[in-house]
Motif scaffolding. Structure first.
Motif, PDB file in Angstrom:
ATOM      1  N   LEU A  32      46.231  28.760  55.347  1.00 50.42           N
ATOM      2  CA  LEU A  32      46.282  29.986  56.326  1.00 50.42           C
ATOM      3  C   LEU A  32      45.419  31.074  55.946  1.00 50.42           C
ATOM      4  CD1 LEU A  32      50.238  29.822  57.334  1.00 50.42           C
ATOM      5  CD2 LEU A  32      48.177  29.039  58.779  1.00 50.42           C
ATOM      6  N   SER A  33      44.725  31.832  56.715  1.00 51.37           N
ATOM      7  CA  SER A  33      44.207  32.903  56.407  1.00 51.37           C
ATOM      8  C   SER A  33      45.456  34.232  56.509  1.00 51.37           C
ATOM      9  CB  SER A  33      43.110  33.241  57.540  1.00 51.37           C
ATOM     10  OG  SER A  33      43.813  33.718  58.771  1.00 51.37           O
ATOM     11  N   VAL A  34      44.888  35.493  55.904  1.00 48.16           N
ATOM     12  CA  VAL A  34      45.746  36.279  55.959  1.00 48.16           C
ATOM     13  C   VAL A  34      46.003  36.712  57.234  1.00 48.16           C
ATOM     14  CG1 VAL A  34      45.912  38.921  55.192  1.00 48.16           C
ATOM     15  CG2 VAL A  34      44.968  37.615  53.532  1.00 48.16           C
ATOM     16  N   LEU A  35      45.227  36.774  58.190  1.00 49.07           N
ATOM     17  CA  LEU A  35      45.581  37.070  59.463  1.00 49.07           C
ATOM     18  C   LEU A  35      46.517  36.127  60.256  1.00 49.07           C
ATOM     19  CD1 LEU A  35      45.075  39.120  62.097  1.00 49.07           C
ATOM     20  CD2 LEU A  35      42.914  37.353  62.476  1.00 49.07           C
ATOM     21  N   ASP A  36      46.401  34.931  60.032  1.00 52.29           N
ATOM     22  CA  ASP A  36      47.184  33.786  60.385  1.00 52.29           C
ATOM     23  C   ASP A  36      48.605  33.866  59.899  1.00 52.29           C
ATOM     24  OD1 ASP A  36      45.311  32.687  62.110  1.00 52.29           O
ATOM     25  OD2 ASP A  36      44.579  31.270  60.661  1.00 52.29           O
ATOM     26  N   SER A  37      48.565  34.121  58.601  1.00 56.93           N
ATOM     27  CA  SER A  37      50.064  34.344  58.057  1.00 56.93           C
ATOM     28  C   SER A  37      50.786  35.572  58.661  1.00 56.93           C
ATOM     29  CB  SER A  37      49.773  34.547  56.525  1.00 56.93           C
ATOM     30  OG  SER A  37      49.304  33.262  55.875  1.00 56.93           O
ATOM     31  N   HIS A  38      49.980  36.529  59.028  1.00 57.99           N
ATOM     32  CA  HIS A  38      50.761  37.686  59.447  1.00 57.99           C
ATOM     33  C   HIS A  38      50.930  37.727  60.860  1.00 57.99           C
ATOM     34  CE1 HIS A  38      51.299  42.018  60.658  1.00 57.99           C
ATOM     35  NE2 HIS A  38      50.403  41.657  61.677  1.00 57.99           N
ATOM     36  N   ARG A  39      50.142  36.690  61.418  1.00 56.81           N
ATOM     37  CA  ARG A  39      50.396  36.437  62.918  1.00 56.81           C
ATOM     38  C   ARG A  39      51.786  35.673  63.063  1.00 56.81           C
ATOM     39  NH1 ARG A  39      46.137  33.705  64.272  1.00 56.81           N
ATOM     40  NH2 ARG A  39      45.050  35.685  64.772  1.00 56.81           N
ATOM     41  N   MET A  40      51.788  34.651  62.173  1.00 56.91           N
ATOM     42  CA  MET A  40      53.029  33.660  62.205  1.00 56.91           C
ATOM     43  C   MET A  40      54.246  34.506  61.979  1.00 56.91           C
ATOM     44  SD  MET A  40      51.290  30.121  61.087  1.00 56.91           S
ATOM     45  CE  MET A  40      50.049  29.428  62.261  1.00 56.91           C
ATOM     46  N   GLY A  41      54.087  35.369  60.829  1.00 58.07           N
ATOM     47  CA  GLY A  41      55.230  36.481  60.438  1.00 58.07           C
ATOM     48  C   GLY A  41      55.787  37.288  61.635  1.00 58.07           C
ATOM     49  N   VAL A  42      54.624  37.684  62.309  1.00 56.48           N
ATOM     50  CA  VAL A  42      55.039  38.465  63.562  1.00 56.48           C
ATOM     51  C   VAL A  42      56.027  37.517  64.526  1.00 56.48           C
ATOM     52  CG1 VAL A  42      54.576  39.623  65.514  1.00 56.48           C
ATOM     53  CG2 VAL A  42      53.524  40.109  63.295  1.00 56.48           C
ATOM     54  N   TRP A  43      55.327  36.387  64.812  1.00 60.24           N
ATOM     55  CA  TRP A  43      56.091  35.245  65.670  1.00 60.24           C
ATOM     56  C   TRP A  43      57.621  34.979  65.050  1.00 60.24           C
ATOM     57  CZ3 TRP A  43      51.703  31.515  66.315  1.00 60.24           C
ATOM     58  CH2 TRP A  43      50.706  31.972  67.269  1.00 60.24           C
ATOM     59  N   ALA A  63      60.891  30.474  74.083  1.00 57.57           N
ATOM     60  CA  ALA A  63      60.455  28.908  74.395  1.00 57.57           C
ATOM     61  C   ALA A  63      58.944  29.225  74.176  1.00 57.57           C
ATOM     62  CB  ALA A  63      60.725  28.610  75.758  1.00 57.57           C
ATOM     63  N   LYS A  64      58.378  30.307  74.868  1.00 62.45           N
ATOM     64  CA  LYS A  64      56.889  30.488  74.660  1.00 62.45           C
ATOM     65  C   LYS A  64      56.322  30.744  73.184  1.00 62.45           C
ATOM     66  CE  LYS A  64      53.211  33.732  76.048  1.00 62.45           C
ATOM     67  NZ  LYS A  64      52.978  34.945  76.690  1.00 62.45           N
ATOM     68  N   LEU A  65      57.075  31.363  72.633  1.00 61.84           N
ATOM     69  CA  LEU A  65      56.660  31.520  71.031  1.00 61.84           C
ATOM     70  C   LEU A  65      56.837  30.203  70.347  1.00 61.84           C
ATOM     71  CD1 LEU A  65      58.626  35.044  70.215  1.00 61.84           C
ATOM     72  CD2 LEU A  65      55.974  34.576  70.255  1.00 61.84           C
ATOM     73  N   TYR A  66      57.797  29.242  70.658  1.00 60.93           N
ATOM     74  CA  TYR A  66      57.910  28.053  69.786  1.00 60.93           C
ATOM     75  C   TYR A  66      56.718  27.283  70.252  1.00 60.93           C
ATOM     76  CZ  TYR A  66      62.450  28.419  67.388  1.00 60.93           C
ATOM     77  OH  TYR A  66      63.448  28.784  66.579  1.00 60.93           O
ATOM     78  N   ASP A  67      56.526  27.133  71.466  1.00 62.46           N
ATOM     79  CA  ASP A  67      55.232  26.422  72.069  1.00 62.46           C
ATOM     80  C   ASP A  67      53.831  26.975  71.322  1.00 62.46           C
ATOM     81  OD1 ASP A  67      54.090  24.979  74.375  1.00 62.46           O
ATOM     82  OD2 ASP A  67      52.685  26.663  74.118  1.00 62.46           O
ATOM     83  N   GLN A  68      53.701  28.366  71.142  1.00 64.68           N
ATOM     84  CA  GLN A  68      52.558  28.795  70.420  1.00 64.68           C
ATOM     85  C   GLN A  68      52.626  28.374  68.888  1.00 64.68           C
ATOM     86  OE1 GLN A  68      53.355  33.075  71.126  1.00 64.68           O
ATOM     87  NE2 GLN A  68      51.083  33.471  71.992  1.00 64.68           N
ATOM     88  N   LEU A  69      53.644  28.571  68.598  1.00 59.20           N
ATOM     89  CA  LEU A  69      53.814  28.077  67.058  1.00 59.20           C
ATOM     90  C   LEU A  69      53.358  26.819  66.781  1.00 59.20           C
ATOM     91  CD1 LEU A  69      54.290  29.251  64.009  1.00 59.20           C
ATOM     92  CD2 LEU A  69      56.582  28.745  64.593  1.00 59.20           C
TER      93      LEU A  69
END
Length: 158
Positions: A32-43, A63-69
């Motif tokens: 994971l990049s720093v940006l991906d880690s941050h994004r997943m943390g926000v999610w 449900a949308k967030l689980y789909d995205q993750l």
């Protein structure tokens, strides 16, 4: 020779899940990049907030967030196969990935404890147990939090 504090491996090995008999990879937390880690943390923080709500609009966003993750961590899963996954299965994928992240964070926490020379084992550090010099018993109440709360804080879920 002393043991290494942290064992890093540049070879990325992705875990595998099986969907309808076909094997698919899950992202390795180390890639994971720093940006991906941050994004997943926000999610993750948003998922925690929405999970406590009874509102139907919040349930749709959850449900949308689980789909995205699940889409973000599953590698190479065709759209028609992903569309068959139920919400519970998407949550399972998210939970497995979160567990992989936690495993990495625990390794780092253990290295930090060793580097700091706390004299505490990793289990004591994560449960909030503190060694007090010259004391055989604690006079304080039970520590607030423990390892689950600390892990949630590390992943930005609190």
């Amino acid at each position: 020779m002393t043991e290494p504090l942290l064992n890093l491996d540049t070879l990325i090995v992705r875990p595998v899940v099986v969907i309808d008999g076909a094997r698919y990879e899950i992202l390795n937390a180390d890639e994971l990049s720093v940006l991906d880690s941050h994004r997943m943390g926000v999610w993750g923080r948003r998922i925690d907030a929405l999970s406590a709500s009874d509102d139907a609009d919040d349930a749709a966003e959850l449900a949308k967030l689980y789909d995205q993750l699940a889409r973000a961590v599953l590698v190479g899963v065709p759209d028609n196969v992903f569309a068959k996954l139920s919400g519970a299965q998407q949550i399972a994928v998210a939970d497995v990935f979160s567990g992989l992240l936690m495993r990495n964070k625990l390794g780092v926490a253990g290295a930090m404890a060793t580097a700091m020379g706390t004299g505490q084992g990793l289990a004591d550090l994560l449960t909030g147990v503190r060694e007090l010099p010259g004391s055989s018993a604690s006079t304080a109440g039970r520590p607030n939090g423990g390892w689950r709360k600390r892990l949630a804080r590390w992943f930005g879920l609190i």
